[in-house]
Design a protein around this motif. Structure first.
Motif, PDB file in Angstrom:
ATOM      1  N   GLU A  99       1.044  -0.669   0.004  1.00 37.36           N
ATOM      2  CA  GLU A  99       0.031  -0.168  -0.185  1.00 37.36           C
ATOM      3  C   GLU A  99       1.135   1.356  -0.378  1.00 37.36           C
ATOM      4  N   ARG A 100       1.988   1.363   0.580  1.00 37.96           N
ATOM      5  CA  ARG A 100       2.527   2.313   0.624  1.00 37.96           C
ATOM      6  C   ARG A 100       3.074   2.613  -0.816  1.00 37.96           C
ATOM      7  N   LEU A 101       3.668   1.573  -1.175  1.00 37.90           N
ATOM      8  CA  LEU A 101       4.728   1.849  -2.935  1.00 37.90           C
ATOM      9  C   LEU A 101       3.548   2.101  -3.692  1.00 37.90           C
ATOM     10  N   PHE A 102       2.671   1.479  -3.722  1.00 35.33           N
ATOM     11  CA  PHE A 102       1.116   1.705  -4.383  1.00 35.33           C
ATOM     12  C   PHE A 102       0.963   3.614  -4.202  1.00 35.33           C
ATOM     13  N   GLU A 103       0.373   3.494  -3.049  1.00 39.02           N
ATOM     14  CA  GLU A 103      -0.084   4.912  -3.124  1.00 39.02           C
ATOM     15  C   GLU A 103       1.090   6.348  -2.939  1.00 39.02           C
TER      16      GLU A 103
END
Length: 205
Positions: A99-103
């Motif tokens: 989620e950190r990567l995607f966001e």
């Protein structure tokens, strides 16, 4: 966001031959892939496996036996919108990390691996193309600069830990709690401590 997970389906992880035979390496690679697919789904996305040969997994599979660079760049060229690329040998990855990567903001988001590789990408700039040869982290930063794309770097131990060498198995045994870690434990791979170093060994070594 389209999420693709490249997977070498034939004779994977040859550098683990000192601890696992060919059949075991294939099974272990599949366990790592399953961990990555589970994490992608738990992060709210549907993964597509970009495999070099047909493979029976619980996900849609796109077969492309060309180089990783060519296969991924075809996906980028045909996709209208963001594309994430998450390597299949990241057994420590979690939904929170993804989620950190995607966001993360940025035209190109890069999660570097150890040794200047690239373990994950998010591409939002339609002009950007990948190059996974050699020091791909540096190459991807340069490629982004060439097309005027803003780069964000995601510094994460879990995304940086890809498994290629025997020493990498230590990270899975210490920090992993998914299918790959369970597979290693069930097949007699253990941590050996001594002389200030920690190694991964088979109980029958």
């Amino acid at each position: 966001m389209r999420v693709v997970v490249p997977f070498a389906a034939e004779n994977p992880k040859t550098r683990l031959s000192g601890v696992l035979d060919a059949g075991e390496r294939a099974a272990f690679a599949r366990a790592m892939l399953a961990d990555v697919l589970d994490a992608v789904r738990a992060a709210g996305h549907t993964p597509v496996v970009l495999a070099t040969a047909p493979v029976d997994v619980d996900a849609r599979v796109r077969v492309d036996d060309r180089s990783l660079t060519a296969a991924v760049n075809d996906v980028l060229a045909e996709t209208d919108g963001a594309v994430a690329v998450v390597m299949a040998d990241l057994p420590l990855v979690t939904p929170t990390v993804l989620e950190r990567l995607f966001e993360a903001d940025g035209d190109v988001v890069v999660a570097p691996g150890r040794g200047a590789g690239t373990n994950a990408l998010v591409v939002r700039d339609p002009a950007f193309r990948t190059d996974f040869h050699g020091a791909s982290y540096l190459d991807h930063r340069e490629a982004a600069s060439t097309v005027g794309a803003a780069v964000t770097v995601v510094d994460s131990h879990r995304l940086a830990t890809d498994v290629d060498e025997r020493a990498d198995l230590v990270e899975v045994l210490v920090h992993g709690d998914g299918r790959a870690a369970t597979w290693l434990a069930n097949h007699g791979v253990r941590i050996e401590r001594g002389n200030g170093r920690v190694n991964a060994v088979r109980v029958d070594d």
